[in-house]
Motif scaffolding. Structure first.
Motif, PDB file in Angstrom:
ATOM      1  N   PHE A  74       0.673  -1.380   0.225  1.00 27.19           N
ATOM      2  CA  PHE A  74       0.099   0.215  -0.536  1.00 27.19           C
ATOM      3  C   PHE A  74       0.593   1.585   0.103  1.00 27.19           C
ATOM      4  O   PHE A  74       1.858   1.062   0.017  1.00 27.19           O
ATOM      5  N   GLN A  75       0.268   2.350  -0.470  1.00 23.87           N
ATOM      6  CA  GLN A  75       0.688   3.508  -0.778  1.00 23.87           C
ATOM      7  C   GLN A  75       0.088   5.144   0.374  1.00 23.87           C
ATOM      8  O   GLN A  75      -0.678   4.654   0.094  1.00 23.87           O
ATOM      9  N   VAL A  76       0.948   5.483   1.142  1.00 19.12           N
ATOM     10  CA  VAL A  76       0.120   6.291   1.924  1.00 19.12           C
ATOM     11  C   VAL A  76       0.883   7.599   1.185  1.00 19.12           C
ATOM     12  O   VAL A  76       1.826   7.818   1.015  1.00 19.12           O
ATOM     13  N   GLU A  77      -0.517   8.831   0.804  1.00 15.69           N
ATOM     14  CA  GLU A  77      -0.046   9.885   0.330  1.00 15.69           C
ATOM     15  C   GLU A  77      -0.465  11.233   1.238  1.00 15.69           C
ATOM     16  O   GLU A  77      -1.696  11.304   1.817  1.00 15.69           O
ATOM     17  N   ALA A  78       0.531  12.390   1.156  1.00 14.59           N
ATOM     18  CA  ALA A  78      -0.210  13.843   1.858  1.00 14.59           C
ATOM     19  C   ALA A  78      -0.052  14.461   1.506  1.00 14.59           C
ATOM     20  O   ALA A  78       1.360  15.074   0.573  1.00 14.59           O
ATOM     21  N   GLU A  79      -0.952  15.846   1.365  1.00 11.67           N
ATOM     22  CA  GLU A  79      -0.734  17.030   1.032  1.00 11.67           C
ATOM     23  C   GLU A  79      -1.250  17.978   1.787  1.00 11.67           C
ATOM     24  O   GLU A  79      -1.944  17.875   2.738  1.00 11.67           O
ATOM     25  N   ARG A  92      -4.629  12.784   3.984  1.00 11.09           N
ATOM     26  CA  ARG A  92      -3.978  11.536   3.666  1.00 11.09           C
ATOM     27  C   ARG A  92      -5.270  10.466   2.492  1.00 11.09           C
ATOM     28  O   ARG A  92      -6.259  10.624   3.398  1.00 11.09           O
ATOM     29  N   CYS A  93      -4.302  10.403   2.285  1.00 10.92           N
ATOM     30  CA  CYS A  93      -4.683   9.203   0.846  1.00 10.92           C
ATOM     31  C   CYS A  93      -4.615   7.961   0.822  1.00 10.92           C
ATOM     32  O   CYS A  93      -2.920   8.328   1.230  1.00 10.92           O
ATOM     33  N   LEU A  94      -5.218   6.395   1.754  1.00 14.31           N
ATOM     34  CA  LEU A  94      -4.573   5.132   1.446  1.00 14.31           C
ATOM     35  C   LEU A  94      -5.053   4.989   0.184  1.00 14.31           C
ATOM     36  O   LEU A  94      -5.781   4.806  -0.447  1.00 14.31           O
ATOM     37  N   SER A  95      -3.478   4.014  -0.179  1.00 14.14           N
ATOM     38  CA  SER A  95      -4.015   3.283  -2.061  1.00 14.14           C
ATOM     39  C   SER A  95      -3.477   1.809  -1.106  1.00 14.14           C
ATOM     40  O   SER A  95      -2.490   2.001  -1.414  1.00 14.14           O
ATOM     41  N   PHE A  96      -4.752   0.850  -1.706  1.00 10.18           N
ATOM     42  CA  PHE A  96      -3.940  -0.486  -1.705  1.00 10.18           C
ATOM     43  C   PHE A  96      -4.026  -1.153  -2.605  1.00 10.18           C
ATOM     44  O   PHE A  96      -4.857  -1.150  -3.360  1.00 10.18           O
ATOM     45  N   ASP A  97      -3.407  -2.654  -2.700  1.00 10.77           N
ATOM     46  CA  ASP A  97      -3.025  -2.759  -4.125  1.00 10.77           C
ATOM     47  C   ASP A  97      -4.333  -4.306  -3.674  1.00 10.77           C
ATOM     48  O   ASP A  97      -4.179  -4.730  -4.684  1.00 10.77           O
ATOM     49  N   THR A  98      -4.266  -4.647  -2.433  1.00 11.07           N
ATOM     50  CA  THR A  98      -5.235  -5.609  -2.337  1.00 11.07           C
ATOM     51  C   THR A  98      -6.524  -4.922  -1.960  1.00 11.07           C
ATOM     52  O   THR A  98      -6.507  -4.328  -1.992  1.00 11.07           O
ATOM     53  N   VAL A  99      -7.631  -5.168  -2.616  1.00 11.41           N
ATOM     54  CA  VAL A  99      -8.687  -5.480  -2.071  1.00 11.41           C
ATOM     55  C   VAL A  99      -9.563  -5.437  -0.944  1.00 11.41           C
ATOM     56  O   VAL A  99      -9.416  -6.978  -0.541  1.00 11.41           O
ATOM     57  N   HIS A 100     -10.118  -4.022   0.621  1.00 13.85           N
ATOM     58  CA  HIS A 100     -10.410  -5.077   1.083  1.00 13.85           C
ATOM     59  C   HIS A 100     -12.035  -4.745   1.082  1.00 13.85           C
ATOM     60  O   HIS A 100     -12.172  -4.075   1.024  1.00 13.85           O
ATOM     61  N   SER A 102     -15.870  -3.936   3.324  1.00  8.97           N
ATOM     62  CA  SER A 102     -16.086  -2.251   4.524  1.00  8.97           C
ATOM     63  C   SER A 102     -15.707  -2.388   5.354  1.00  8.97           C
ATOM     64  O   SER A 102     -15.284  -1.208   5.959  1.00  8.97           O
ATOM     65  N   ALA A 103     -15.926  -3.447   6.556  1.00 10.99           N
ATOM     66  CA  ALA A 103     -15.399  -3.485   7.830  1.00 10.99           C
ATOM     67  C   ALA A 103     -14.432  -3.130   8.011  1.00 10.99           C
ATOM     68  O   ALA A 103     -13.338  -2.864   8.755  1.00 10.99           O
ATOM     69  N   LEU A 104     -13.028  -4.019   7.286  1.00  9.03           N
ATOM     70  CA  LEU A 104     -11.237  -3.417   7.178  1.00  9.03           C
ATOM     71  C   LEU A 104     -10.878  -2.345   6.258  1.00  9.03           C
ATOM     72  O   LEU A 104     -10.322  -1.635   7.185  1.00  9.03           O
ATOM     73  N   GLN A 105     -11.708  -1.363   5.832  1.00 10.15           N
ATOM     74  CA  GLN A 105     -11.733  -0.503   5.352  1.00 10.15           C
ATOM     75  C   GLN A 105     -12.223   0.250   6.624  1.00 10.15           C
ATOM     76  O   GLN A 105     -11.337   1.223   6.231  1.00 10.15           O
ATOM     77  N   GLN A 106     -13.559   0.462   7.321  1.00  5.32           N
ATOM     78  CA  GLN A 106     -13.559   1.256   8.685  1.00  5.32           C
ATOM     79  C   GLN A 106     -12.917   0.420   9.403  1.00  5.32           C
ATOM     80  O   GLN A 106     -12.099   2.258  10.056  1.00  5.32           O
ATOM     81  N   LYS A 107     -11.848   0.407   9.459  1.00  2.00           N
ATOM     82  CA  LYS A 107     -11.237   0.144  10.871  1.00  2.00           C
ATOM     83  C   LYS A 107     -10.077   0.684  10.420  1.00  2.00           C
ATOM     84  O   LYS A 107      -8.716   1.392  10.871  1.00  2.00           O
ATOM     85  N   ILE A 108      -9.122   0.267   8.733  1.00  2.00           N
ATOM     86  CA  ILE A 108      -7.590   1.363   8.853  1.00  2.00           C
ATOM     87  C   ILE A 108      -8.132   2.430   8.829  1.00  2.00           C
ATOM     88  O   ILE A 108      -7.401   3.341   9.480  1.00  2.00           O
ATOM     89  N   LEU A 109      -9.000   2.779   8.384  1.00  2.00           N
ATOM     90  CA  LEU A 109      -9.758   4.634   8.895  1.00  2.00           C
ATOM     91  C   LEU A 109      -9.457   5.076   9.999  1.00  2.00           C
ATOM     92  O   LEU A 109      -8.995   6.254  10.589  1.00  2.00           O
ATOM     93  N   ILE A 127      -7.541  16.847   9.843  1.00  2.70           N
ATOM     94  CA  ILE A 127      -6.654  16.261   8.596  1.00  2.70           C
ATOM     95  C   ILE A 127      -7.565  14.949   8.018  1.00  2.70           C
ATOM     96  O   ILE A 127      -8.526  14.921   8.689  1.00  2.70           O
ATOM     97  N   ARG A 128      -7.513  15.130   6.386  1.00  2.00           N
ATOM     98  CA  ARG A 128      -9.271  14.280   6.479  1.00  2.00           C
ATOM     99  C   ARG A 128      -8.818  12.988   5.268  1.00  2.00           C
ATOM    100  O   ARG A 128      -6.919  13.988   4.537  1.00  2.00           O
ATOM    101  N   THR A 129      -8.961  12.125   5.812  1.00  2.00           N
ATOM    102  CA  THR A 129      -7.935  11.051   4.939  1.00  2.00           C
ATOM    103  C   THR A 129      -9.251  10.296   4.122  1.00  2.00           C
ATOM    104  O   THR A 129     -10.500  10.003   4.388  1.00  2.00           O
ATOM    105  N   SER A 130      -8.751   9.735   3.310  1.00  4.41           N
ATOM    106  CA  SER A 130      -9.222   8.468   2.487  1.00  4.41           C
ATOM    107  C   SER A 130      -9.069   7.340   1.950  1.00  4.41           C
ATOM    108  O   SER A 130      -8.013   7.425   1.655  1.00  4.41           O
TER     109      SER A 130
END
Length: 132
Positions: A74-79, A92-100, A102-109, A127-130
Motif C-alpha cells: 500500500f501507499q500513503v500520500e499526504a498534502e 491523507r490518502c491511502l491506496s491498497f493493491d489488495t481490495v479490502h 468495508s469493515a476492514l476499510q472502516q477499521k483502517i480509517l 486531517i482529511r483521510t480517504s
C-alpha cells in the motif's frame, strides 16, 4: 488555497520500512534496531508530512501483524494546504493493491485517526483521510 507540500510512502517487504518520496528526493523510513527495524532512515513541511505518513504506514503494519491481517502493498500520500483565511489542513490518502471489505476499510480509517503523529497534529489542525 495552495498545496504547501506533498509526500508519498510505499511499504517495503522488510518489516517497518517504507520508501518516502518528495519529488526527486527518496529516502527510507524505518524503526530503530531496538524496536525490530534496521535504522535505515531522514524543509519543515516535507518532514511534517513524512512523519505523518511514516507513522500511518508503521501503525497499520503493526495492527495487521497483531491481528494477523494481510494488508498487501500500500501507499500513503499526504498534502498540506493553506488558504488566504489562514486555515491549514492535511489531506491523507491511502491506496491498497489488495481490495479490502468495508469493515476492514472502516477499521483502517479508525486506526489512521489514532496514530501518534495524527493525534499530535490534530491538536492543532484538521486531517482529511480517504481511500482510493
Amino acid at each position: 488555497m495552495a498545496r504547501i507540500a506533498i509526500a508519498k510512502i510505499q511499504s517495503l517487504t522488510i518489516p517497518w520500512q517504507g520508501e518516502i518520496s518528495h519529488g526527486q528526493h527518496h529516502y527510507l523510513t524505518d524503526k530503530p534496531e531496538p524496536f525490530g527495524g534496521q535504522d535505515a532512515g531522514p524543509a519543515p513541511y516535507d518532514l511534517l508530512l513524512s512523519s505523518l505518513i511514516s507513522c500511518t504506514m508503521i501503525t497499520l503494519r503493526m495492527y495487521a501483524k497483531h491481528k494477523d491481517i494481510e494488508l498487501g502493498d500500500f501507499q500513503v500520500e499526504a498534502e498540506f494546504f493553506a488558504n488566504k483565511e489562514g486555515q491549514e489542513w492535511i489531506e491523507r490518502c491511502l491506496s491498497f493493491d489488495t481490495v479490502h471489505d468495508s469493515a476492514l476499510q472502516q477499521k483502517i480509517l479508525e486506526i489512521c485517526a489514532k496514530t501518534p503523529v495524527t493525534k499530535t497534529l490534530l491538536r492543532s489542525l484538521e486531517i482529511r483521510t480517504s481511500l482510493i
